[in-house]
Design a protein around this motif. Structure first.
Motif, PDB file in Angstrom:
ATOM      1  N   TYR A 110      38.629  34.690 -47.894  1.00 12.11           N
ATOM      2  CA  TYR A 110      39.195  34.428 -46.585  1.00 12.11           C
ATOM      3  C   TYR A 110      38.299  35.163 -45.388  1.00 12.11           C
ATOM      4  CZ  TYR A 110      41.558  31.392 -49.606  1.00 12.11           C
ATOM      5  OH  TYR A 110      42.205  30.165 -50.531  1.00 12.11           O
ATOM      6  N   SER A 111      38.924  36.330 -45.945  1.00 10.82           N
ATOM      7  CA  SER A 111      38.445  37.816 -45.043  1.00 10.82           C
ATOM      8  C   SER A 111      37.065  37.597 -44.360  1.00 10.82           C
ATOM      9  CB  SER A 111      39.008  39.018 -45.226  1.00 10.82           C
ATOM     10  OG  SER A 111      38.493  39.413 -46.594  1.00 10.82           O
ATOM     11  N   TYR A 133      51.339  36.810 -39.588  1.00 11.51           N
ATOM     12  CA  TYR A 133      52.069  34.794 -39.712  1.00 11.51           C
ATOM     13  C   TYR A 133      51.662  34.281 -38.210  1.00 11.51           C
ATOM     14  CZ  TYR A 133      56.074  32.206 -38.036  1.00 11.51           C
ATOM     15  OH  TYR A 133      56.776  31.318 -37.870  1.00 11.51           O
ATOM     16  N   GLN A 134      51.671  34.626 -37.322  1.00 14.62           N
ATOM     17  CA  GLN A 134      51.613  33.680 -35.565  1.00 14.62           C
ATOM     18  C   GLN A 134      49.755  33.883 -36.078  1.00 14.62           C
ATOM     19  OE1 GLN A 134      51.920  37.316 -32.331  1.00 14.62           O
ATOM     20  NE2 GLN A 134      54.133  36.000 -32.182  1.00 14.62           N
ATOM     21  N   GLY A 181      47.718  30.022 -34.777  1.00 16.91           N
ATOM     22  CA  GLY A 181      46.726  29.996 -34.764  1.00 16.91           C
ATOM     23  C   GLY A 181      45.919  29.424 -35.388  1.00 16.91           C
ATOM     24  N   PHE A 182      46.782  29.200 -36.975  1.00  8.66           N
ATOM     25  CA  PHE A 182      45.767  28.276 -37.338  1.00  8.66           C
ATOM     26  C   PHE A 182      44.280  29.252 -38.415  1.00  8.66           C
ATOM     27  CE2 PHE A 182      48.174  25.409 -35.575  1.00  8.66           C
ATOM     28  CZ  PHE A 182      48.984  24.605 -35.923  1.00  8.66           C
ATOM     29  N   ASP A 183      44.413  30.456 -37.412  1.00  7.59           N
ATOM     30  CA  ASP A 183      43.129  31.170 -37.852  1.00  7.59           C
ATOM     31  C   ASP A 183      42.949  31.787 -39.513  1.00  7.59           C
ATOM     32  OD1 ASP A 183      40.467  32.882 -37.779  1.00  7.59           O
ATOM     33  OD2 ASP A 183      40.741  32.826 -36.057  1.00  7.59           O
ATOM     34  N   ASN A 221      39.400  28.060 -39.664  1.00 10.19           N
ATOM     35  CA  ASN A 221      40.118  27.787 -39.104  1.00 10.19           C
ATOM     36  C   ASN A 221      40.330  26.095 -39.666  1.00 10.19           C
ATOM     37  OD1 ASN A 221      41.701  26.811 -36.231  1.00 10.19           O
ATOM     38  ND2 ASN A 221      41.212  28.422 -35.304  1.00 10.19           N
ATOM     39  N   LEU A 222      41.726  26.316 -39.598  1.00 13.14           N
ATOM     40  CA  LEU A 222      42.918  24.450 -39.936  1.00 13.14           C
ATOM     41  C   LEU A 222      42.138  23.761 -39.092  1.00 13.14           C
ATOM     42  CD1 LEU A 222      45.987  26.222 -41.500  1.00 13.14           C
ATOM     43  CD2 LEU A 222      43.565  25.760 -42.742  1.00 13.14           C
ATOM     44  N   LEU A 223      42.641  23.766 -37.767  1.00 14.69           N
ATOM     45  CA  LEU A 223      41.635  23.020 -36.915  1.00 14.69           C
ATOM     46  C   LEU A 223      40.749  22.394 -36.649  1.00 14.69           C
ATOM     47  CD1 LEU A 223      43.661  24.634 -33.581  1.00 14.69           C
ATOM     48  CD2 LEU A 223      44.566  22.561 -35.655  1.00 14.69           C
TER      49      LEU A 223
END
Length: 320
Positions: A63-64, A278-279, A284-286, A69-71
């Motif tokens: 993933y890295s 976590y943020q 931030g969905f990133d 981005n989940l959006l």
């Protein structure tokens, strides 16, 4: 007395050392079978550890390397090491990394000093020692979430907190600790929680030291201070190193206290790496950059822990 060889004479060959006896194929099969019989009971634990730890970490590495981005779920592409470049250029990430170092060092060092003082106290015979030991161990048995609420509401609250009431007795005004001194507030709660852990390790070292050495130092006229400095403290070195290593590994992953006491604020002033990860992941969905931060945190922790373990093993291998 030396002997000389005549010209052309071959030097006498030394007798070759007999090597280990060769095993027959049947003996090798029996040895392999016995080895597997010893390892087989540990195989389920090994498989469980791999599934729970290594497979998620391998997925985190994958993933890295992606821009995910989940959006924007349809825009997932491999960007390779671009996420790592971006996070190191991110000033907030550098600030969170610095906060992690400050919180870890302050908590571990303060807990080690207080734990050593309490261990020296409990190493002596006095009335009610069992009750005092139980009370001193209690903070380590409380859940981190409960510890956070206890400190933020009951102790550090600017309106009815116990600490502000004590400060008010001296004529000082109330202080909103979690807003004005967020890092200091988090460190106080962590020190309160981890001092019993350090105390138990140091107390084990104190009770393991040979009494005849202490008696010899007393007979030689050494006072309490010199005995502690030159006899007790060198013997406690291994236990202190182990306490610092284990404490640092656990404290660097602190999340509950920051989330419940300061929420990383004001702004990101008290955010450490786990909270910032976590943020980025859940606010931030990133997922890509959050995974890259997680990989960097794990690798840095492994490097520091490996270096510390080598120092500890070297101290254990050294003869006193």
């Amino acid at each position: 007395m030396t002997t000389s060889l005549a010209p052309g004479a071959a030097p006498e060959r030394r007798a070759a050392r007999p090597g280990p006896p060769k095993q027959s194929p049947e003996q090798r099969r029996i040895a392999r079978r016995e080895g597997w019989s010893r390892r087989l009971p540990l195989l389920p634990a090994l498989v469980f550890t791999i599934i729970v730890t290594q497979i998620p970490f391998l997925l985190t590495i994958i993933y890295s390397l992606q821009s995910w981005n989940l959006l924007r779920p349809d825009g997932t592409t491999f960007v390779w090491f671009q996420n790592f470049v971006d996070i190191f250029l991110d000033s907030t990430f550098r600030g969170a990394a610095l906060n992690s170092v400050v919180i870890t060092l302050a908590c571990v060092l303060a807990s080690l000093v207080l734990g050593t003082l309490f261990a020296l106290l409990l190493d002596r015979e006095f009335l009610g020692r069992g009750v005092v030991r139980t009370l001193l161990i209690t903070p380590f048995l409380i859940m981190p979430a409960a510890t956070s609420m206890l400190w933020s509401v009951s102790l550090l609250n600017p309106s009815f907190g116990l600490l502000n009431w004590v400060i008010g007795l001296f004529g000082a005004g109330p202080i909103d600790f979690t807003s004005q001194l967020p890092l200091f507030s988090v460190v106080m709660a962590l020190v309160w929680q981890w001092t019993p852990f350090m105390m138990l390790l140091i107390l084990a070292g104190l009770q393991a030291q040979p009494k005849d050495v202490l008696e010899a130092a007393s007979i030689d006229g050494a006072g309490w201070g010199k005995t502690f400095l030159y006899v007790t403290l060198p013997q406690l070195r291994r236990y202190m190193e182990l306490a610092v290593l284990l404490g640092a590994i656990y404290v660097v992953n602190t999340f509950d206290q920051i989330y419940l006491m300061t929420a990383g604020g004001p702004g990101t002033a008290s955010a450490n790496l786990p909270f910032y990860i976590y943020q980025r992941a859940f606010l931030g969905f990133d997922i890509g950059q959050a995974a890259a931060m997680g990989v960097v945190t794990v690798v840095a922790t492994i490097i520091i822990a490996t270096f510390a373990l080598r120092l500890i093993f070297r101290s254990f291998d050294t003869k006193d």
